[in-house]
Write a protein that holds these residues in place. Structure first.
Motif, PDB file in Angstrom:
ATOM      1  N   GLU A 213       0.794  -1.231   0.000  1.00  0.00           N
ATOM      2  CA  GLU A 213       0.000   0.000   0.000  1.00  0.00           C
ATOM      3  C   GLU A 213       0.829   1.284   0.000  1.00  0.00           C
ATOM      4  OE1 GLU A 213      -0.514  -0.183   4.857  1.00  0.00           O
ATOM      5  OE2 GLU A 213      -2.214  -0.660   3.561  1.00  0.00           O
ATOM      6  N   SER A 214       2.039   1.224   0.510  1.00  0.00           N
ATOM      7  CA  SER A 214       2.851   2.440   0.602  1.00  0.00           C
ATOM      8  C   SER A 214       3.583   2.770  -0.695  1.00  0.00           C
ATOM      9  CB  SER A 214       3.868   2.308   1.737  1.00  0.00           C
ATOM     10  OG  SER A 214       4.801   1.295   1.438  1.00  0.00           O
ATOM     11  N   VAL A 215       3.671   1.800  -1.617  1.00  0.00           N
ATOM     12  CA  VAL A 215       4.510   1.940  -2.808  1.00  0.00           C
ATOM     13  C   VAL A 215       3.709   2.397  -4.018  1.00  0.00           C
ATOM     14  CG1 VAL A 215       5.979   0.675  -4.430  1.00  0.00           C
ATOM     15  CG2 VAL A 215       6.133   0.209  -1.968  1.00  0.00           C
ATOM     16  N   GLN A 216       4.238   3.398  -4.718  1.00  0.00           N
ATOM     17  CA  GLN A 216       3.628   3.850  -5.964  1.00  0.00           C
ATOM     18  C   GLN A 216       4.390   3.339  -7.178  1.00  0.00           C
ATOM     19  OE1 GLN A 216       3.557   8.082  -6.550  1.00  0.00           O
ATOM     20  NE2 GLN A 216       2.500   7.931  -8.502  1.00  0.00           N
ATOM     21  N   HIS A 217       5.737   3.454  -7.133  1.00  0.00           N
ATOM     22  CA  HIS A 217       6.531   3.149  -8.321  1.00  0.00           C
ATOM     23  C   HIS A 217       7.842   2.487  -7.922  1.00  0.00           C
ATOM     24  CE1 HIS A 217       7.758   3.686 -12.485  1.00  0.00           C
ATOM     25  NE2 HIS A 217       8.906   4.162 -12.060  1.00  0.00           N
ATOM     26  N   VAL A 218       8.278   1.523  -8.750  1.00  0.00           N
ATOM     27  CA  VAL A 218       9.513   0.787  -8.498  1.00  0.00           C
ATOM     28  C   VAL A 218      10.302   0.719  -9.795  1.00  0.00           C
ATOM     29  CG1 VAL A 218      10.460  -1.494  -7.966  1.00  0.00           C
ATOM     30  CG2 VAL A 218       8.507  -0.637  -6.669  1.00  0.00           C
ATOM     31  N   LYS A 219      11.608   0.940  -9.703  1.00  0.00           N
ATOM     32  CA  LYS A 219      12.528   0.715 -10.820  1.00  0.00           C
ATOM     33  C   LYS A 219      13.623  -0.208 -10.319  1.00  0.00           C
ATOM     34  CE  LYS A 219      12.191   5.075 -13.379  1.00  0.00           C
ATOM     35  NZ  LYS A 219      12.966   6.238 -13.860  1.00  0.00           N
ATOM     36  N   SER A 220      13.985  -1.182 -11.147  1.00  0.00           N
ATOM     37  CA  SER A 220      15.040  -2.097 -10.720  1.00  0.00           C
ATOM     38  C   SER A 220      16.152  -2.142 -11.752  1.00  0.00           C
ATOM     39  CB  SER A 220      14.481  -3.508 -10.494  1.00  0.00           C
ATOM     40  OG  SER A 220      13.966  -4.030 -11.700  1.00  0.00           O
ATOM     41  N   ALA A 221      17.343  -2.392 -11.268  1.00  0.00           N
ATOM     42  CA  ALA A 221      18.519  -2.559 -12.119  1.00  0.00           C
ATOM     43  C   ALA A 221      19.327  -3.715 -11.556  1.00  0.00           C
ATOM     44  CB  ALA A 221      19.361  -1.290 -12.148  1.00  0.00           C
ATOM     45  N   ILE A 222      19.853  -4.538 -12.439  1.00  0.00           N
ATOM     46  CA  ILE A 222      20.670  -5.678 -12.033  1.00  0.00           C
ATOM     47  C   ILE A 222      22.138  -5.269 -12.101  1.00  0.00           C
ATOM     48  CG2 ILE A 222      21.363  -8.026 -12.631  1.00  0.00           C
ATOM     49  CD1 ILE A 222      18.511  -8.333 -13.838  1.00  0.00           C
ATOM     50  N   VAL A 223      22.867  -5.546 -11.047  1.00  0.00           N
ATOM     51  CA  VAL A 223      24.287  -5.234 -11.004  1.00  0.00           C
ATOM     52  C   VAL A 223      25.020  -6.228 -11.897  1.00  0.00           C
ATOM     53  CG1 VAL A 223      26.335  -5.149  -9.527  1.00  0.00           C
ATOM     54  CG2 VAL A 223      24.143  -4.251  -8.689  1.00  0.00           C
ATOM     55  N   LEU A 224      25.765  -5.718 -12.875  1.00  0.00           N
ATOM     56  CA  LEU A 224      26.533  -6.571 -13.771  1.00  0.00           C
ATOM     57  C   LEU A 224      27.883  -6.957 -13.183  1.00  0.00           C
ATOM     58  CD1 LEU A 224      25.847  -4.798 -17.184  1.00  0.00           C
ATOM     59  CD2 LEU A 224      24.759  -6.860 -16.271  1.00  0.00           C
ATOM     60  N   GLN A 225      28.494  -6.020 -12.469  1.00  0.00           N
ATOM     61  CA  GLN A 225      29.810  -6.259 -11.887  1.00  0.00           C
ATOM     62  C   GLN A 225      29.972  -5.353 -10.679  1.00  0.00           C
ATOM     63  OE1 GLN A 225      33.049  -5.034 -14.401  1.00  0.00           O
ATOM     64  NE2 GLN A 225      34.579  -6.182 -13.246  1.00  0.00           N
ATOM     65  N   THR A 226      30.477  -5.908  -9.610  1.00  0.00           N
ATOM     66  CA  THR A 226      30.752  -5.121  -8.412  1.00  0.00           C
ATOM     67  C   THR A 226      32.224  -4.732  -8.426  1.00  0.00           C
ATOM     68  OG1 THR A 226      29.016  -6.228  -7.180  1.00  0.00           O
ATOM     69  CG2 THR A 226      30.721  -5.109  -5.895  1.00  0.00           C
ATOM     70  N   LEU A 227      32.488  -3.435  -8.505  1.00  0.00           N
ATOM     71  CA  LEU A 227      33.858  -2.948  -8.536  1.00  0.00           C
ATOM     72  C   LEU A 227      34.446  -2.806  -7.139  1.00  0.00           C
ATOM     73  CD1 LEU A 227      33.467  -0.235 -11.301  1.00  0.00           C
ATOM     74  CD2 LEU A 227      34.195  -2.607 -11.546  1.00  0.00           C
ATOM     75  N   LYS A 228      33.588  -2.461  -6.190  1.00  0.00           N
ATOM     76  CA  LYS A 228      34.041  -2.334  -4.800  1.00  0.00           C
ATOM     77  C   LYS A 228      32.847  -2.549  -3.892  1.00  0.00           C
ATOM     78  CE  LYS A 228      36.316   0.696  -1.497  1.00  0.00           C
ATOM     79  NZ  LYS A 228      36.947   1.992  -1.268  1.00  0.00           N
ATOM     80  N   GLU A 229      33.080  -3.325  -2.850  1.00  0.00           N
ATOM     81  CA  GLU A 229      32.050  -3.560  -1.848  1.00  0.00           C
ATOM     82  C   GLU A 229      32.744  -3.706  -0.511  1.00  0.00           C
ATOM     83  OE1 GLU A 229      28.072  -6.082  -1.897  1.00  0.00           O
ATOM     84  OE2 GLU A 229      29.852  -7.353  -1.971  1.00  0.00           O
ATOM     85  N   THR A 230      32.458  -2.802   0.396  1.00  0.00           N
ATOM     86  CA  THR A 230      33.097  -2.848   1.698  1.00  0.00           C
ATOM     87  C   THR A 230      32.202  -2.207   2.733  1.00  0.00           C
ATOM     88  OG1 THR A 230      35.058  -2.244   2.967  1.00  0.00           O
ATOM     89  CG2 THR A 230      34.345  -0.665   1.324  1.00  0.00           C
ATOM     90  N   GLY A 231      32.351  -2.645   3.927  1.00  0.00           N
ATOM     91  CA  GLY A 231      31.705  -1.995   5.057  1.00  0.00           C
ATOM     92  C   GLY A 231      32.733  -1.276   5.909  1.00  0.00           C
ATOM     93  N   SER A 232      33.972  -1.301   5.468  1.00  0.00           N
ATOM     94  CA  SER A 232      35.066  -0.700   6.230  1.00  0.00           C
ATOM     95  C   SER A 232      35.038   0.817   6.153  1.00  0.00           C
ATOM     96  CB  SER A 232      36.419  -1.195   5.704  1.00  0.00           C
ATOM     97  OG  SER A 232      36.541  -2.584   5.907  1.00  0.00           O
ATOM     98  N   LEU A 233      35.296   1.451   7.281  1.00  0.00           N
ATOM     99  CA  LEU A 233      35.381   2.909   7.327  1.00  0.00           C
ATOM    100  C   LEU A 233      36.838   3.338   7.122  1.00  0.00           C
ATOM    101  CD1 LEU A 233      32.996   3.520  10.346  1.00  0.00           C
ATOM    102  CD2 LEU A 233      32.515   3.850   7.907  1.00  0.00           C
TER     103      LEU A 233
END
Length: 150
Positions: free
Chosen positions: A128-148
């Motif tokens: 009920e809260s959602v009006q519009h959604v757009k999605s994109a598929i990640v082809l390649q992850t160049l960087k992924e970190t949780g480090s500060l």
């Protein structure tokens, strides 16, 4: 927070399995001093917890998806309902409220395209809260970190 604390935090975010003796040796403190500092960092909330990093692909979550969501209405109750929905969905790894055209951006993992379609069409869009959604598929992850950057 001093240089020793930052070194401890940096070492732990790189590998939380460091023993107290190992940390003490690496930051040039006695084990008891290092232990007290680590405990204080935990108590003061600098360290929120410890977790294992899992291999997404090996566990069957081969697709990473970026989904933007626009809410149907912009009032606190609607935002709360959407927040409650997102908090219940284990596929959602990150959810951020945005300024600008879209209201939220989600990082979602799914096993395949069918699971993504099911997630968007049966979970997000009917809410009920959602009006519009757009999605994109990640082809390649160049960087992924949780480090500060300490």
């Amino acid at each position: 927070m001093d240089g020793y604390d930052r070194k401890i935090l940096s070492l732990l975010q790189a590998d939380a399995r460091h023993t107290n003796n190992d940390l003490a040796e690496r930051v040039n403190l006695s084990p008891s001093q290092c232990s007290r500092r680590r405990q204080r960092l935990e108590e003061e909330g600098y360290i929120k917890g410890y977790a294992a990093l899992l291999d997404r692909d090996r566990l069957g979550f081969g697709l990473v998806n970026i989904i933007t969501v626009t809410l149907a209405t912009h009032n606190p109750d609607n935002a709360r309902r959407f927040g409650e929905l997102v908090s219940r969905l284990p596929e959602v790894q990150e959810a951020h409220a945005l300024t600008g055209e879209m209201d939220y951006i989600l990082k979602v993992v799914t096993s395949d395209l069918k699971a993504l379609s099911e997630f968007v069409n049966s979970v997000l869009l009917p809410h009920e809260s959602v009006q519009h959604v757009k999605s994109a598929i990640v082809l390649q992850t160049l960087k992924e970190t949780g480090s500060l950057p300490l």
